[in-house]
Design an enzyme around this catalytic site. Structure first.
Site, PDB file in Angstrom:
ATOM      1  N   GLN A 281      48.676  13.461  13.950  1.00  0.00           N
ATOM      2  CA  GLN A 281      48.955  14.337  12.808  1.00  0.00           C
ATOM      3  C   GLN A 281      49.178  15.777  13.227  1.00  0.00           C
ATOM      4  OE1 GLN A 281      44.786  13.543  11.275  1.00  0.00           O
ATOM      5  NE2 GLN A 281      45.012  15.651  10.541  1.00  0.00           N
TER       6      GLN A 281
ATOM      7  N   CYS B 156      45.339  13.750   7.395  1.00  0.00           N
ATOM      8  CA  CYS B 156      44.780  12.479   7.855  1.00  0.00           C
ATOM      9  C   CYS B 156      44.797  11.424   6.761  1.00  0.00           C
ATOM     10  CB  CYS B 156      43.360  12.671   8.354  1.00  0.00           C
ATOM     11  SG  CYS B 156      42.229  13.281   7.077  1.00  0.00           S
TER      12      CYS B 156
ATOM     13  N   HIS C 132      37.327  13.692   7.019  1.00  0.00           N
ATOM     14  CA  HIS C 132      38.430  13.120   7.783  1.00  0.00           C
ATOM     15  C   HIS C 132      38.646  11.684   7.297  1.00  0.00           C
ATOM     16  CE1 HIS C 132      41.234  12.675  11.022  1.00  0.00           C
ATOM     17  NE2 HIS C 132      40.497  11.835  11.719  1.00  0.00           N
TER      18      HIS C 132
ATOM     19  N   ASN D  64      42.444   6.244  14.854  1.00  0.00           N
ATOM     20  CA  ASN D  64      42.478   7.647  14.455  1.00  0.00           C
ATOM     21  C   ASN D  64      43.922   8.144  14.475  1.00  0.00           C
ATOM     22  OD1 ASN D  64      41.554  10.166  13.707  1.00  0.00           O
ATOM     23  ND2 ASN D  64      40.154  10.404  15.433  1.00  0.00           N
TER      24      ASN D  64
END
Length: 308
Positions: free
Chosen positions: A110, A116, A251, A272
């Site tokens: 990102q 996110c 997050h 992630n």
């Protein structure tokens, strides 16, 4: 060490003053990481990664972006069914890794855009689309950043809004058609574009229940909020993260599997959106079935998934 790190990560500073400032921050973070790794063995290690020369506040402003305080719109609430579709699942496999089943695209990054939520939601949609249709397609996070007006682009958002936007706006297109830029721009998607996938809704996993989360992940990748600002998550490198970090969700990641080690230690596998320099080539392993019902770093508090 800082010079090597600068070269490795292609960092450019505007002048000597900024370089000195960044060096002081870098040194502080390196000492923190080294002290942790020298201490009592906790089953996981930290490493100096691409976030080593920024402050905690800068990290939170640039590299997370899940805003759990945003209230779901009336549309989001009306499309989140009260029932949990996997509630009656009785048998789940002892381990599952959706990467091995071809339902997980390569790790994305990102960058300095706090979106996110878009990457987490898109990874969940990529997963269920592959499971239902047999074809793995990389979808466009940029479409959500630019076009989903209930979220805040590079200033944070909420996965349910992203699902709601995709449901209302005739689906989501591919990454190749609408590539990621890392900044918020004008929306380039409209109802006449040919969507690569559509969803018909989304659901929440019952809050604070790793047992229900397990049932969901056994059937598809799941989007979830997490405390990513904790330094142990930020600099996580390897092993099974078992820190009692905060459960202040800031997050979002995607749970793409679970399993256990030979000694019986159970873990979640998370994808992630910080590139392959973070964790185990972009993936992390978090301790599963912990005493706190909220899960490691709050992983069981707010989990959602799309339906198609």
């Amino acid at each position: 060490m800082h010079e090597k790190w600068i070269s490795q990560h292609g960092r450019v500073y505007k002048d000597a003053a900024e370089k000195n400032t960044r060096f002081r921050i870098f040194k502080k973070n390196v000492l923190l990481i080294e002290a942790f790794n020298r201490g009592e063995d906790k089953g996981f290690k930290l490493a100096v990664n691409s976030f080593a020369d920024i402050t905690d506040d800068e990290f939170l402003n640039l590299h997370v972006g899940f805003n759990s305080s945003m209230k779901a719109s009336s549309f989001a609430m009306s499309t989140t069914k009260n029932t949990f579709k996997y509630a009656n699942v009785k048998d789940v496999p002892p381990a599952i890794d959706w990467r091995q089943k071809g339902a997980v695209t390569p790790v994305k990054n990102q960058g300095g855009c706090s979106c996110c939520y878009a990457f987490s939601a898109v990874a969940a949609i990529e997963g269920i689309t592959q499971i239902r249709q047999g074809k793995l397609i990389s979808f466009s996070e940029q479409q959500i950043v630019d076009c989903d007006k209930q979220d805040r682009g590079c200033n944070g958002g909420y996965m349910e809004y992203a699902y709601g936007y995709i449901q209302q706006n005739n689906g989501i297109t591919t990454e190749s058609y609408y590539p990621y830029t890392g900044t918020q721009g004008l929306c380039q998607y409209n109802f006449t574009n040919h969507p690569a996938a559509k969803i018909n809704g989304f659901q929440r996993v019952p809050e604070n229940s790793e047992a229900d989360l397990l049932k969901a992940v056994a059937n598809q990748p799941i989007s979830t909020g997490i405390c990513g600002g904790d330094y142990r998550f930020r600099f996580y490198s390897s092993g099974i993260l078992n820190a009692e970090c905060s459960v202040n969700l800031d997050h979002a990641v995607t749970i793409v599997g679970y399993g256990s080690t030979s000694d019986g230690t159970k873990y979640w596998i998370v994808k992630n959106s910080w590139g392959t320099n973070w964790g185990d080539n972009g993936f992390g392993y978090l301790l599963r079935d912990v005493a706190n019902p909220q899960g490691t770093c709050g992983i069981a508090i707010y989990a959602t998934f799309p339906t198609i």
